[in-house]
Design a protein around this motif. Structure first.
Motif, short mmCIF file in Angstrom:
data_model
loop_
_atom_site.label_atom_id
_atom_site.label_comp_id
_atom_site.label_asym_id
_atom_site.label_seq_id
_atom_site.Cartn_x
_atom_site.Cartn_y
_atom_site.Cartn_z
N ALA A 13 0.83 -1.20 0.00
CA ALA A 13 0.00 0.00 0.00
C ALA A 13 0.87 1.25 0.00
CB ALA A 13 -0.93 0.00 1.20
N ALA A 17 1.05 4.07 -2.90
CA ALA A 17 0.71 5.45 -2.53
C ALA A 17 1.85 6.40 -2.87
CB ALA A 17 0.38 5.53 -1.04
N TRP A 62 -5.66 -2.05 1.92
CA TRP A 62 -5.22 -0.89 1.14
C TRP A 62 -6.21 0.27 1.28
CZ3 TRP A 62 -3.80 -3.34 -4.26
CH2 TRP A 62 -2.68 -4.17 -4.11
N TRP A 66 -5.28 3.87 2.75
CA TRP A 66 -5.31 5.01 1.82
C TRP A 66 -6.33 6.07 2.21
CZ3 TRP A 66 -5.40 1.44 -3.10
CH2 TRP A 66 -4.10 1.00 -3.37
N LYS A 88 -1.31 10.52 2.13
CA LYS A 88 -2.35 9.76 1.47
C LYS A 88 -2.17 9.91 -0.05
CE LYS A 88 -4.60 8.55 5.25
NZ LYS A 88 -4.56 7.15 5.74
N PRO A 89 -2.71 8.99 -0.83
CA PRO A 89 -2.60 9.11 -2.28
C PRO A 89 -3.24 10.39 -2.81
CG PRO A 89 -3.36 6.92 -1.64
CD PRO A 89 -3.41 7.76 -0.41
N HIS A 94 -8.95 6.88 -3.74
CA HIS A 94 -7.69 6.14 -3.71
C HIS A 94 -7.36 5.74 -5.15
CE1 HIS A 94 -10.20 2.60 -4.35
NE2 HIS A 94 -10.88 2.90 -3.27
#
Length: 230
Positions: A13, A17, A62, A66, A88-89, A94
């Motif tokens: 993850a 990201a 994930w 995320w 965070k993404p 996400h």
């Protein structure tokens, strides 16, 4: 608490990201449960028979990592809490998760957890190597989505085309050719046939006997077909 045997879910993850942040939100997370038992033994992963359950828990982990301020997971194969996961993404909510596979469990996984489905054309047990066969697969996916209480149109459709010589597409009376061969107009027509049944992303592997021939046909595909489609 981060239980060491389940660290790969968190690490993966984080890798995705990080790539998403660095690329400005261009990452697509492709996932499949796997099919070769020898690979699982070589990597000393969870038992091969548990691969479906492990895949489902990874996806849920994930999404928690995320999107949640305080991510946690208490599953059979993934467990963690009190994890700081930053940044965070960029992609919201996400990075899109594309689920591979043509089996009933893969369709169920896509319907329940995925943002997109990307089957391949060369599965000999569940062939999807014509627009009609792929359309039947998409119909099965849509039924699974409706069963999961989800709008089928919210699921993206990608398609991976491999080009073995034994698969053909009719081009006229008494004549045959392999799909995604011939001239640019022929290949554009093939792409249009898949688009007509719902494919939004087409990935073509024009494989040849040598790497030099493969690179050459890929270059010509980019110049003659992709450019002509734009």
């Amino acid at each position: 608490m981060l239980v060491v045997p389940y660290r790969p879910a968190v690490l993966t993850a984080k890798l995705l990201a990080t790539a998403d942040v660095l690329s400005g939100g261009r990452v697509i997370a492709g996932i499949g449960s796997g099919w070769m038992q020898e690979e699982f033994a070589a990597l000393e992963t969870a038992p091969f028979e548990a691969r479906g359950a492990v895949t489902d828990e990874y996806i849920r982990a994930w999404k928690s990592l995320w999107t949640d301020d305080r991510p946690s997971m208490d599953g059979s194969h993934v467990r963690f809490n009190n994890v700081v996961f930053r940044p965070k993404p960029v992609s919201k909510p996400h990075p899109p998760i594309w689920v591979g596979g043509e089996s009933a469990p893969a369709l169920r996984r896509t319907a329940q957890l995925g943002d997109g489905w990307y089957p391949v054309s060369n599965n000999t047990q569940i062939p999807l190597n014509t627009p009609a066969l792929l359309k039947a697969g998409i119909d099965r996916l849509h039924r699974a989505a409706e069963k999961a209480g989800r709008d089928p149109t919210s699921i993206d459709i990608a398609y991976v085309w491999f080009n073995p010589p034994r698969w053909t597409a009719k081009i006229g009376a008494g004549a045959e050719r392999r799909m995604f061969t011939g001239g640019a107009d022929d290949m554009l027509a093939d792409a249009a046939a898949f688009a007509a049944v719902g494919v939004k992303h087409l990935i073509v592997y024009p494989q040849k006997p040598t790497i030099e021939e493969t690179l050459d046909v890929q270059q010509r595909f980019a110049e003659d077909v992709v450019r002509k489609s734009s």
